[in-house]
Design a protein around this motif. Sequence first.
Motif, short mmCIF file in Angstrom:
data_model
loop_
_atom_site.label_atom_id
_atom_site.label_comp_id
_atom_site.label_asym_id
_atom_site.label_seq_id
_atom_site.Cartn_x
_atom_site.Cartn_y
_atom_site.Cartn_z
N ALA A 194 16.99 10.79 -1.12
CA ALA A 194 15.54 10.69 -0.91
C ALA A 194 15.17 11.15 0.49
N PHE A 195 15.99 10.78 1.49
CA PHE A 195 15.72 11.20 2.87
C PHE A 195 15.77 12.72 2.99
N ALA A 196 16.79 13.34 2.38
CA ALA A 196 16.91 14.79 2.46
C ALA A 196 15.70 15.48 1.84
N ALA A 197 15.17 14.89 0.77
CA ALA A 197 14.04 15.49 0.08
C ALA A 197 12.72 15.24 0.81
N ALA A 198 12.58 14.05 1.37
CA ALA A 198 11.32 13.66 2.03
C ALA A 198 11.64 12.73 3.20
N GLN A 238 9.75 16.16 -6.56
CA GLN A 238 8.77 15.94 -5.50
C GLN A 238 9.23 16.38 -4.11
N GLY A 239 10.50 16.70 -3.97
CA GLY A 239 11.00 17.15 -2.68
C GLY A 239 10.42 18.49 -2.29
N ARG A 240 10.69 18.90 -1.05
CA ARG A 240 10.21 20.19 -0.55
C ARG A 240 8.71 20.32 -0.70
N GLY A 241 8.02 19.25 -0.30
CA GLY A 241 6.56 19.28 -0.33
C GLY A 241 5.98 19.39 -1.72
N GLY A 255 11.33 18.33 4.21
CA GLY A 255 12.62 18.05 3.59
C GLY A 255 13.43 19.31 3.34
N ALA A 256 14.65 19.09 2.92
CA ALA A 256 15.57 20.20 2.67
C ALA A 256 15.12 21.03 1.47
N ASP A 257 15.49 22.29 1.49
CA ASP A 257 15.24 23.16 0.34
C ASP A 257 16.28 22.93 -0.74
N ILE A 258 17.53 22.76 -0.32
CA ILE A 258 18.66 22.58 -1.23
C ILE A 258 19.46 21.37 -0.77
N CYS A 309 29.80 26.05 -1.54
CA CYS A 309 29.83 27.51 -1.64
C CYS A 309 28.72 27.99 -2.57
N ALA A 310 28.58 27.32 -3.72
CA ALA A 310 27.53 27.69 -4.67
C ALA A 310 26.15 27.45 -4.09
N ALA A 311 25.98 26.32 -3.40
CA ALA A 311 24.69 26.01 -2.80
C ALA A 311 24.34 27.01 -1.70
N GLY A 312 25.32 27.31 -0.85
CA GLY A 312 25.08 28.25 0.23
C GLY A 312 24.78 29.65 -0.24
N SER A 313 25.34 30.02 -1.38
CA SER A 313 25.10 31.37 -1.91
C SER A 313 23.65 31.57 -2.30
N GLN A 314 22.91 30.48 -2.49
CA GLN A 314 21.50 30.59 -2.83
C GLN A 314 20.66 30.94 -1.60
N LEU A 315 21.26 30.83 -0.42
CA LEU A 315 20.53 31.06 0.83
C LEU A 315 20.80 32.41 1.46
N TRP A 316 21.76 33.14 0.95
CA TRP A 316 22.20 34.36 1.62
C TRP A 316 22.34 35.50 0.63
N PRO A 317 21.90 36.74 0.97
CA PRO A 317 21.51 37.21 2.29
C PRO A 317 20.02 37.10 2.58
N CYS A 318 19.21 36.81 1.60
CA CYS A 318 17.77 36.82 1.82
C CYS A 318 17.32 35.55 2.55
N PRO A 319 16.50 35.68 3.60
CA PRO A 319 16.05 34.50 4.35
C PRO A 319 14.92 33.74 3.68
N LYS A 320 14.38 34.29 2.58
CA LYS A 320 13.25 33.63 1.94
C LYS A 320 13.73 32.40 1.16
N ILE A 321 13.13 31.25 1.43
CA ILE A 321 13.46 30.01 0.74
C ILE A 321 12.18 29.45 0.14
N PRO A 322 12.14 29.16 -1.16
CA PRO A 322 13.23 29.34 -2.12
C PRO A 322 13.37 30.80 -2.54
N CYS A 323 14.50 31.13 -3.07
CA CYS A 323 14.74 32.51 -3.50
C CYS A 323 13.80 32.88 -4.63
#
Length: 246
Positions: free
Chosen positions: A93-97, A142-145, A111-114, A224-238
């Motif tokens: 819950a903290f990570a999300a909000a 409800q996370g990520r705004g 909060g975190a994106d992932i 590794c799987a989670a991080g692959s959603q963040l790279w190479p594009c800097p746009k979050i969420p993908c």
Amino acid sequence: MIDNGFDIAHPDLQFGPLTGWFRPTPDHVDADFQPGKAGMSDGDHGTACAGMIAAKAGNGIGGCGVAFSSALSMVGCAPDQVGTQSTLARAIAFAAAPDLEPSAGKPRSAGADIIVCSLGPNSAKWEIRQVMSDAIDFAATQGRGGKGCAIFWACTNGNFPIGSDEVCSHPHVIAVGRSRQTDSDDGSGFGPQLEFLAPGVQVRIPSSGGGYQFTTGTSFAAPCAAGSQLWPCPKIPCCWPQNCAS
């Protein structure tokens, strides 16, 4: 990244704005949230998981994480691999909000994106409590705004059905198993709930004490799987593929 603890002095790790940890009360029934990394438990497991995502690039040591430019926040929530579900739920819950945690302090970032977690019993027999299910539901919707967070979780290392683990098989959780260098399954959890395989066999990643290790486990495949959603594009969420502009 939610895990048991992290090496706060490791030269290959950089701690993001949501970093904090849960200090167990003397009776280990509850925990107090401590913002920042000061006093955080040093966990070799958490250090390795975090390094898989965000070990620094270009610093002349070790290797680099799959999303080495990401702002990775690390939340320590358990002295072991399982901990209490109530504390783990609070970490989710903290990570999300972040504002939901009264002692988190102000100002906090959004909060975190992932969210990624590799805690849980290897037996794959894990009965989910309502507080945990509610936290996962909240983060995913409800996370990520209000946009919702993607939640990645390492499944059992054994050749067991993921359906026996009520956390990994939760509808809002993305269960991750491990693969070999040949991109083939390495015999971790199986079943229709399995959604990703990612490298997790003899991967070289940071270890506590400032060093590095070769290690195997779904625990390292999930980040590794989670991080692959963040790279190479800097746009979050993908936005790929519908609106990809990169």
